[in-house]
Scaffold this motif. Structure first.
Motif, short mmCIF file in Angstrom:
data_model
loop_
_atom_site.label_atom_id
_atom_site.label_comp_id
_atom_site.label_asym_id
_atom_site.label_seq_id
_atom_site.Cartn_x
_atom_site.Cartn_y
_atom_site.Cartn_z
N ARG A 56 34.05 -29.86 -9.45
CA ARG A 56 33.75 -30.57 -8.20
C ARG A 56 34.11 -32.03 -8.39
N SER B 259 34.85 -36.06 -6.09
CA SER B 259 34.76 -36.85 -4.87
C SER B 259 35.83 -37.94 -4.97
N HIS C 131 40.64 -39.45 -6.91
CA HIS C 131 39.29 -38.98 -7.24
C HIS C 131 38.75 -39.60 -8.52
N ILE D 42 36.34 -35.74 -13.28
CA ILE D 42 35.83 -34.38 -13.04
C ILE D 42 35.41 -33.84 -14.40
N ASP E 138 34.08 -35.05 -0.57
CA ASP E 138 33.59 -34.27 -1.71
C ASP E 138 34.39 -32.98 -1.66
N ALA F 31 35.50 -29.05 -3.81
CA ALA F 31 35.45 -28.07 -4.89
C ALA F 31 36.89 -27.70 -5.20
#
Length: 110
Positions: A40, A42, A59, A62, A92, A94
């Motif tokens: 996941r 963000s 991002h 992770i 956000d 996945a």
């Protein structure tokens, strides 16, 4: 003659075992085609390509994949996910890695 054949059989067996072990050691560090890892993240959407079903996200790290912060393109699975976000939005998401292919499987604007 029997001793020679036995020695050749043992030698062939050792050579095959050694080659298999070396191949296994080489492959061990490489992502396998069928291997799937999930995580996941963000970040901010920096580009959307509806035709290619790709979204580029700047991002943060992770952790599940031991990735640092970066900007990268993901394939959207399903492509309809891209209709829910816009360039410049904080999101956000996945994701999963299938071998060397990065896919976004869910995305939500903040």
């Amino acid at each position: 003659m029997k001793k020679t054949l036995l020695a050749l059989a043992v030698l062939a067996s050792l050579t095959t075992t050694t080659a298999s072990a070396q191949a296994g050691a080489f492959i061990q560090g490489m992502p396998m085609k069928g291997a799937v890892k999930v995580g996941r993240g963000s970040g901010v959407v920096t580009a959307i390509d509806l035709k290619a079903a790709k979204v580029t996200i700047k991002h943060g790290p992770i952790a599940a994949l031991s990735w640092p912060a970066m900007t990268m393109a993901f394939t959207a699975i399903p492509p309809a996910l891209l209709k829910t976000v816009k360039v410049g939005q904080r999101v956000d998401f996945a994701m999963r890695m299938r071998g060397s292919v990065a896919e976004v499987t869910a995305i939500r604007a903040r």
